[in-house]
Motif scaffolding. Structure first.
Motif: not given
Length: 136
Positions: A57-64, A97-99
């Motif tokens: 449903t959602y994706i979070v990317t942790f880092g470059v 959501m990138p972080t």
């Protein structure tokens, strides 16, 4: 990083066993170095295939590296890529959501990066809760 991920998920009210966690490369590079561009490129089809199969449903990317592996970015500059943190993007119609990278939050300037990441994740949490309210 795994413990921090557990803390984040707990804070968001999410169970880890209900999440799909994947990595940008199939095997961890030696000495905790960032994956090379060649390694990222070689593993990209597998990563994208996993996500298309799971249809999160959602994706979070942790880092470059995670952000570069998932989205076609015009910039090669890490600073410009990091400027996307906390802003919504999409992969195949799935909100992203990138972080900051989890390890980065622990090691360098951790408190500041962690505060920024939690603000990014608050945006995700608001979106999750709004979708749940609409579904009632």
């Amino acid at each position: 990083p795994g413990q921090l991920l557990d803390q984040i998920l707990n804070w968001m009210g999410l169970a880890r066993e209900d999440q799909f966690v994947c990595h940008v490369v199939g095997c961890k590079p030696a000495e905790f170095r960032e994956p090379s561009a060649t390694e990222l490129e070689a593993c990209r089809p597998y990563l994208q295939g996993q996500l298309l199969a799971v249809q999160p449903t959602y994706i979070v990317t942790f880092g470059v590296s995670a952000l570069r592996s998932l989205l076609p970015l015009k910039s090669k500059n890490d600073k410009q890529v990091r400027a996307l943190y906390g802003t919504w993007a999409a992969f195949e119609g799935i909100p992203v959501m990138p972080t900051h990278a989890l390890a980065e939050m622990i090691s360098r300037s951790g408190a500041t990066l962690k505060e920024q990441a939690f603000e990014h994740l608050r945006r995700l949490n608001r979106k999750i809760r709004a979708a749940a309210e609409e579904g009632k």
